[in-house]
Scaffold this active site. Structure first.
Site, mmCIF file in Angstrom:
data_model
loop_
_atom_site.group_PDB
_atom_site.id
_atom_site.type_symbol
_atom_site.label_atom_id
_atom_site.label_comp_id
_atom_site.label_asym_id
_atom_site.label_seq_id
_atom_site.Cartn_x
_atom_site.Cartn_y
_atom_site.Cartn_z
ATOM 1 N N TYR A 56 0.846 -1.206 0.000
ATOM 2 C CA TYR A 56 0.000 0.000 0.000
ATOM 3 C C TYR A 56 0.881 1.257 0.000
ATOM 4 O O TYR A 56 0.605 2.242 -0.670
ATOM 5 C CB TYR A 56 -0.927 -0.031 1.221
ATOM 6 C CG TYR A 56 -1.734 1.224 1.453
ATOM 7 C CD1 TYR A 56 -2.769 1.580 0.596
ATOM 8 C CD2 TYR A 56 -1.460 2.050 2.543
ATOM 9 C CE1 TYR A 56 -3.510 2.742 0.812
ATOM 10 C CE2 TYR A 56 -2.196 3.201 2.774
ATOM 11 C CZ TYR A 56 -3.219 3.539 1.902
ATOM 12 O OH TYR A 56 -3.939 4.681 2.124
ATOM 13 N N LYS A 164 -13.854 3.053 -3.580
ATOM 14 C CA LYS A 164 -12.553 2.650 -4.151
ATOM 15 C C LYS A 164 -12.746 2.268 -5.620
ATOM 16 O O LYS A 164 -13.710 1.568 -5.966
ATOM 17 C CB LYS A 164 -11.983 1.447 -3.385
ATOM 18 C CG LYS A 164 -11.745 1.748 -1.908
ATOM 19 C CD LYS A 164 -10.275 1.802 -1.627
ATOM 20 C CE LYS A 164 -9.965 2.033 -0.168
ATOM 21 N NZ LYS A 164 -9.065 3.172 0.009
ATOM 22 N N ASP A 193 -11.620 7.078 -4.386
ATOM 23 C CA ASP A 193 -10.218 6.811 -4.061
ATOM 24 C C ASP A 193 -9.570 5.871 -5.080
ATOM 25 O O ASP A 193 -9.913 4.686 -5.162
ATOM 26 C CB ASP A 193 -10.132 6.198 -2.656
ATOM 27 C CG ASP A 193 -8.700 6.157 -2.131
ATOM 28 O OD1 ASP A 193 -7.776 6.510 -2.885
ATOM 29 O OD2 ASP A 193 -8.516 5.773 -0.953
ATOM 30 N N GLU A 218 -9.592 11.207 -4.479
ATOM 31 C CA GLU A 218 -8.521 10.900 -3.524
ATOM 32 C C GLU A 218 -7.413 10.096 -4.200
ATOM 33 O O GLU A 218 -7.684 9.061 -4.824
ATOM 34 C CB GLU A 218 -9.120 10.123 -2.342
ATOM 35 C CG GLU A 218 -8.115 9.799 -1.235
ATOM 36 C CD GLU A 218 -8.795 9.197 0.002
ATOM 37 O OE1 GLU A 218 -9.962 9.560 0.297
ATOM 38 O OE2 GLU A 218 -8.171 8.356 0.666
ATOM 39 N N ASP A 241 -3.328 11.227 -0.432
ATOM 40 C CA ASP A 241 -3.307 10.305 0.707
ATOM 41 C C ASP A 241 -1.926 9.641 0.766
ATOM 42 O O ASP A 241 -1.016 10.149 1.425
ATOM 43 C CB ASP A 241 -4.433 9.269 0.549
ATOM 44 C CG ASP A 241 -4.493 8.264 1.691
ATOM 45 O OD1 ASP A 241 -3.617 8.304 2.563
ATOM 46 O OD2 ASP A 241 -5.400 7.413 1.724
ATOM 47 N N LYS A 265 -2.813 9.674 7.455
ATOM 48 C CA LYS A 265 -2.657 8.459 8.255
ATOM 49 C C LYS A 265 -1.691 8.778 9.401
ATOM 50 O O LYS A 265 -0.560 9.230 9.150
ATOM 51 C CB LYS A 265 -2.094 7.313 7.403
ATOM 52 C CG LYS A 265 -2.885 7.011 6.124
ATOM 53 C CD LYS A 265 -4.206 6.332 6.405
ATOM 54 C CE LYS A 265 -5.033 6.075 5.174
ATOM 55 N NZ LYS A 265 -5.833 7.237 4.716
ATOM 56 N N ALA A 294 -3.960 3.317 8.225
ATOM 57 C CA ALA A 294 -4.154 2.332 7.164
ATOM 58 C C ALA A 294 -4.943 1.124 7.688
ATOM 59 O O ALA A 294 -5.762 0.544 6.966
ATOM 60 C CB ALA A 294 -2.811 1.900 6.598
ATOM 61 N N TRP A 320 -11.457 7.405 9.810
ATOM 62 C CA TRP A 320 -11.723 6.020 9.378
ATOM 63 C C TRP A 320 -10.993 5.097 10.340
ATOM 64 O O TRP A 320 -9.811 5.283 10.628
ATOM 65 C CB TRP A 320 -11.212 5.787 7.950
ATOM 66 C CG TRP A 320 -11.523 4.393 7.464
ATOM 67 C CD1 TRP A 320 -12.660 3.996 6.819
ATOM 68 C CD2 TRP A 320 -10.712 3.211 7.595
ATOM 69 N NE1 TRP A 320 -12.601 2.642 6.541
ATOM 70 C CE2 TRP A 320 -11.425 2.140 7.010
ATOM 71 C CE3 TRP A 320 -9.458 2.946 8.161
ATOM 72 C CZ2 TRP A 320 -10.923 0.825 6.967
ATOM 73 C CZ3 TRP A 320 -8.965 1.650 8.130
ATOM 74 C CH2 TRP A 320 -9.686 0.612 7.531
HETATM 75 C C1 0XW Z 1 -9.665 3.536 3.592
HETATM 76 N N1 0XW Z 1 -8.365 3.497 4.158
HETATM 77 C C2 0XW Z 1 -8.272 4.477 5.240
HETATM 78 C C3 0XW Z 1 -8.141 2.098 4.697
HETATM 79 C C4 0XW Z 1 -7.122 1.395 3.844
HETATM 80 O O1 0XW Z 1 -5.927 1.281 4.520
HETATM 81 C C5 0XW Z 1 -6.921 2.296 2.673
HETATM 82 C C6 0XW Z 1 -7.198 3.656 3.224
HETATM 83 C C7 0XW Z 1 -7.254 4.709 2.142
HETATM 84 O O2 0XW Z 1 -7.956 5.709 2.244
HETATM 85 O O3 0XW Z 1 -6.508 4.607 1.171
HETATM 86 MG MG MG Z 2 -7.047 6.714 0.475
#
Ligand code: 0XW
Ligand code: MG
Length: 367
Positions: A56, A164, A193, A218, A241, A265, A294, A320
């Site tokens: 990632y 996503k 994203d 994103e 991100d 993050k 993450a 999140w």
């Molecule tokens: C949605 N998230 C916060 C969880 C995964 O680790 C990926 C991440 C993102 O926004 O890329």
């Molecule tokens: Mg992201």
């Protein structure tokens, strides 16, 4: 209060409900690393770091534990009073590796909060709210199926969705964004994203083909330079991100004017203390951002929520946490839980999380 002992634990967190699919990777179980700092007065502080697999971003679980092994011996006997001097001590032991140092930073703040009788949010500048919004992350999936889950999640109270996309044909990505918008409309804010998976050309096509849908884009492309080329060629706001690898990158992105917001993050930025700097930079330029990680269990979740509580609510994109994808909790008495798409900010001193004794098994290392 001095550091007497550091225990390091690891735990597997299987993904509840099946594979978590992103453009960059598919994951089924995550390897989380916990640090427990035992102080000479008997208090314990906890930290956690949990990369969402090894591709990632340039973080991986074994790397975190190797970095922790370099740093930990140098912390034994250190006074837990100044977070800044502890950060300096960590830098004297190891250059970089912020995602490992982040676990220690959490544990220092947890100890200090308990010692002073205040929640970590107070140490980060003070909470502006006692309940923060979260958002639901919809994995790469079929358009109709994704739209159905989107509608259910909005009904359950989520104020924001992250859809996503990427790693497949453009047609399916465009259809997914349209279907989700038809299903939820203005009832939730939408982030799309790409997880670094689109070329600039596909990002421009997707932007045009979804022109009237008010989403934020994103991390559509791999690098910050590619994101810069989108400026003026896409109409949707672009958030970074994965590219926000440290404070300097964030400063650069803001000063170059190539990001309209961020998906932050905590461990990637090097911990809660370093996050307060990027939080404040964003405040200066009215930039929205999330406070996520993450992956990770209740320790990381608590860290994200304490920080999110200190962000001006109008710019808070959500905290999140991985709870929707994890079975159970580290702390069964005071777990971090999403209720109606929001999370209560822990009010207990420190992080407010005390893992059930023995839940992580025997330490994999003790310093
Ligand atoms: C949605 N998230 C916060 C969880 C995964 O680790 C990926 C991440 C993102 O926004 O890329
Ligand atoms: Mg992201």
């Amino acid at each position: 209060m001095r550091i007497d002992r550091i225990n390091v634990y690891k735990i597997q967190l299987p993904v509840k409900g099946g594979t978590y699919r992103m453009a960059s990777d598919d994951v089924d179980a995550l390897d989380s690393t916990l640090v427990e700092i035992v102080a000479d007065d008997g208090l314990t502080g906890w930290g956690e770091t949990c990369p969402v697999g090894p591709v990632y971003q340039p973080h991986h679980a074994l790397g975190a534990r190797a970095a922790i092994a370099e740093i930990a011996p140098g912390l034994i006997g250190e006074e837990v009073a100044s977070i800044r001097s502890l950060a300096k001590r960590m830098d004297e032991r190891l250059d970089g590796h912020g995602y490992a140092k982040a676990a220690f930073d959490m544990a220092f703040l947890d100890l200090l909060g308990q010692r002073l009788g205040v929640p970590v949010s107070t140490l980060l500048g003070g909470a502006l709210t006692d309940r923060v919004p979260s958002y639901y992350s919809l994995i790469v999936g079929r358009p109709d199926e994704t739209a159905k889950i989107a509608a259910d999640k909005v009904k359950s109270g989520y104020p924001r969705l992250q859809v996503k996309i990427a790693g497949r044909n453009l047609e399916e990505d465009v259809a997914t964004v349209h279907k989700v918008w038809e299903a939820v409309g203005y009832k939730a804010r939408i982030a799309v994203d790409g997880n670094r998976g689109l070329t600039a050309a596909s990002a421009i096509h997707l932007d045009r083909l979804c022109q009237a849908i008010p989403f934020v884009f994103e991390q559509p492309c791999n690098t910050m330079d590619e994101a810069a080329t989108l400026r003026g060629r896409v109409t949707h706001p672009v958030y970074l991100d994965e590219n926000t690898e440290d404070q300097n990158v964030v400063l650069r992105a803001i000063s170059l004017g190539i990001a309209d917001g961020f998906g932050f993050k905590v461990t990637r930025l090097g911990g809660l203390t370093k996050m307060t700097t990027v939080r404040d930079l964003c405040a200066i330029r009215s930039l929205p951002h999330s406070c996520d990680d993450a992956w990770g269990g209740d320790i990381i979740a608590a860290a994200c929520v304490h920080l999110a509580a200190t962000v001006e609510p109008r710019r808070m994109e959500g905290a999140w946490i991985a709870q929707e994808y994890i079975e159970g909790h580290f702390d069964t008495k005071n777990p971090i839980v999403i209720e109606k798409g929001h999370i209560a900010v822990p009010q207990l001193p420190g992080l407010g999380i005390k893992p059930v004794p023995g839940i992580f098994g025997e330490p994999v290392a003790t310093h």
